[in-house]
Design a protein around this motif. Structure first.
Motif, PDB file in Angstrom:
ATOM      1  N   GLU A  21     -21.225  15.027  -9.064  1.00 21.78           N
ATOM      2  CA  GLU A  21     -19.901  15.137  -9.681  1.00 21.78           C
ATOM      3  C   GLU A  21     -18.824  15.332  -8.621  1.00 21.78           C
ATOM      4  OE1 GLU A  21     -17.444  17.793 -13.007  1.00 21.78           O
ATOM      5  OE2 GLU A  21     -19.449  18.415 -12.361  1.00 21.78           O
ATOM      6  N   GLN A  22     -19.193  16.009  -7.522  1.00 17.43           N
ATOM      7  CA  GLN A  22     -18.226  16.287  -6.462  1.00 17.43           C
ATOM      8  C   GLN A  22     -17.681  15.010  -5.830  1.00 17.43           C
ATOM      9  OE1 GLN A  22     -21.439  16.847  -6.393  1.00 17.43           O
ATOM     10  NE2 GLN A  22     -22.359  16.293  -4.429  1.00 17.43           N
ATOM     11  N   SER A  26     -13.385  15.907  -8.078  1.00 21.68           N
ATOM     12  CA  SER A  26     -13.027  16.963  -9.016  1.00 21.68           C
ATOM     13  C   SER A  26     -13.232  18.362  -8.450  1.00 21.68           C
ATOM     14  CB  SER A  26     -13.834  16.813 -10.314  1.00 21.68           C
ATOM     15  OG  SER A  26     -15.222  16.986 -10.075  1.00 21.68           O
ATOM     16  N   TRP A  27     -13.924  18.471  -7.317  1.00 24.68           N
ATOM     17  CA  TRP A  27     -14.112  19.776  -6.689  1.00 24.68           C
ATOM     18  C   TRP A  27     -13.056  20.035  -5.618  1.00 24.68           C
ATOM     19  CZ3 TRP A  27     -20.021  20.906  -5.696  1.00 24.68           C
ATOM     20  CH2 TRP A  27     -20.704  20.862  -6.927  1.00 24.68           C
ATOM     21  N   TYR A  57     -17.554  10.523 -13.725  1.00 25.77           N
ATOM     22  CA  TYR A  57     -17.284  11.214 -12.468  1.00 25.77           C
ATOM     23  C   TYR A  57     -16.337  10.341 -11.645  1.00 25.77           C
ATOM     24  CZ  TYR A  57     -21.296  14.251 -13.581  1.00 25.77           C
ATOM     25  OH  TYR A  57     -22.168  15.128 -14.188  1.00 25.77           O
ATOM     26  N   SER A  62     -17.935   8.043  -8.404  1.00 20.97           N
ATOM     27  CA  SER A  62     -19.158   8.590  -7.827  1.00 20.97           C
ATOM     28  C   SER A  62     -20.240   7.518  -7.745  1.00 20.97           C
ATOM     29  CB  SER A  62     -19.653   9.775  -8.665  1.00 20.97           C
ATOM     30  OG  SER A  62     -20.909  10.237  -8.218  1.00 20.97           O
ATOM     31  N   LYS A 212     -21.812  26.159 -10.979  1.00 17.47           N
ATOM     32  CA  LYS A 212     -20.625  25.494 -10.418  1.00 17.47           C
ATOM     33  C   LYS A 212     -19.956  26.325  -9.317  1.00 17.47           C
ATOM     34  CE  LYS A 212     -19.339  22.338 -14.147  1.00 17.47           C
ATOM     35  NZ  LYS A 212     -19.458  21.104 -13.367  1.00 17.47           N
ATOM     36  N   ASP A 229      -8.864  22.665  -8.401  1.00 18.54           N
ATOM     37  CA  ASP A 229     -10.313  22.680  -8.598  1.00 18.54           C
ATOM     38  C   ASP A 229     -10.604  22.737 -10.094  1.00 18.54           C
ATOM     39  OD1 ASP A 229     -13.087  23.288  -8.662  1.00 18.54           O
ATOM     40  OD2 ASP A 229     -12.944  24.116  -6.639  1.00 18.54           O
ATOM     41  N   ARG A 231     -13.189  23.169 -11.665  1.00 19.70           N
ATOM     42  CA  ARG A 231     -14.185  24.145 -12.094  1.00 19.70           C
ATOM     43  C   ARG A 231     -13.565  25.361 -12.769  1.00 19.70           C
ATOM     44  NH1 ARG A 231     -17.566  24.975  -6.704  1.00 19.70           N
ATOM     45  NH2 ARG A 231     -15.466  24.781  -5.848  1.00 19.70           N
ATOM     46  N   GLY A 277     -25.372  20.232  -6.888  1.00 17.34           N
ATOM     47  CA  GLY A 277     -24.310  19.563  -6.164  1.00 17.34           C
ATOM     48  C   GLY A 277     -24.043  20.257  -4.835  1.00 17.34           C
ATOM     49  N   LYS A 279     -20.839  20.340  -1.466  1.00 17.51           N
ATOM     50  CA  LYS A 279     -19.577  19.821  -0.949  1.00 17.51           C
ATOM     51  C   LYS A 279     -19.737  19.106   0.385  1.00 17.51           C
ATOM     52  CE  LYS A 279     -15.662  22.368  -2.856  1.00 17.51           C
ATOM     53  NZ  LYS A 279     -14.538  23.280  -2.533  1.00 17.51           N
TER      54      LYS A 279
END
Length: 298
Positions: A21-22, A26-27, A57, A62, A212, A229, A231, A277, A279
């Motif tokens: 998802e990162q 979105s992160w 994503y 993604s 998360k 972020d 999250r 996930g 980063k």
């Protein structure tokens, strides 16, 4: 790396899968194709053999970054999801057959593959799920070889509501595998959902073992996250969760908490594997090392 041979699908999966998802940004981090390729190579070299993504994503971003990387398709089981699309850059539900057909083809193209190993119904409600025509269409895609197995990524609010109607129809719809939230902060799925899955001979994949980021030791309050972020919209990001971590897990050093949390999930005996996930490459290597982490008692 450790592996589990799933009973229903016969997939032999590494206990850790790579969540992506990162890669959508979105992160709060944007990724290049080179960075994604390097992360996939590290994961592959350390024995991770399944990757989890979704059409939503980043509106296939993604998937595209994965597909454009130099990964070895023959060494990976790829799971992606359906049920959402973007309108004016806002994610909206799209479980109608035409949208699902369009996104399936776009996912195959983005991932540069002829087939998807697991295609998940993604966090939909009962009305969207109870659609015989949709599942007839999807099973035709299985027969055509575009999909190996159909899956159900369970909407976690249904777990909170003790609503398991979708599980009751999995055999009718030829669904083989269920993905659900399972971590130290969110153990609700273990109470009823997973036992129902086992009764229906469904394989179970956990997701969000680090909640998360809550279980990484990096964040003490919501103020520790950047404003962009996404999250922060996660329901577990609240004072109750931070207090529980402090009360239950303060004896675990912050730099070891993520390893502990992943180890806790994969050694619980509750799920067949978990999706994690990361980063960056450093976090990825830390996640991988958690497979052999000696867990502390609570």
């Amino acid at each position: 790396m450790k592996y589990n041979n799933l009973k229903n699908t016969n997939l032999n999966l590494s206990v850790i899968g790579l969540g992506t998802e990162q890669f959508s940004g979105s992160w709060g981090v944007n990724y290049s194709e080179k960075e994604v390729s390097e992360m996939l190579m590290i994961a592959e070299n350390h024995g991770i053999n399944h990757i989890d993504t979704a059409e939503c994503y980043g509106n296939h971003l993604s998937e595209t970054l994965i597909g454009n990387s130099s990964f070895n398709r023959n060494r990976w089981h790829i799971a992606t999801k359906f049920g959402h699309k973007y309108g004016s850059d806002i994610k909206i539900d799209a479980f109608d057959i035409q949208s699902v057909q369009d996104h399936l083809n776009k996912s195959l193209e983005a991932l540069t593959t002829d087939y998807i190993d697991v295609y998940y119904f993604h966090s939909g409600d009962d009305e969207q799920f109870n659609n015989d025509k949709l599942w007839t269409f999807l099973n035709k895609q299985v027969e055509a070889g575009k999909i190996r197995f159909l899956g159900l990524s369970y909407k976690h609010s249904l777990v909170h509501q003790n609503n398991y109607l979708q599980i009751e129809k999995t055999n009718e719809y030829n669904i083989k595998i269920v993905q659900t939230v399972y971590n130290y902060i969110s153990q609700e799925s273990a109470e009823n959902l997973i036992s129902l899955c086992r009764k229906n001979n469904l394989d179970v994949i956990g997701r969000m073992p680090l909640a998360k980021g809550l279980l990484t030791g990096k964040y003490k309050t919501n103020n520790d996250f950047s404003d962009n972020d996404l999250r922060l919209h996660y329901s577990e990001f609240n004072e109750k969760s931070f207090t529980r971590i402090q009360n239950d897990l303060s004896h675990i050093p912050d730099q070891e908490l993520s390893k502990w949390a992943i180890s806790w999930s994969i050694n619980s005996g509750v799920v067949d594997a978990t999706i994690v996930g990361c980063k960056n490459k450093k976090q990825l290597l830390s996640n991988i090392s958690s497979v052999n982490y000696v867990s502390c008692d609570i």
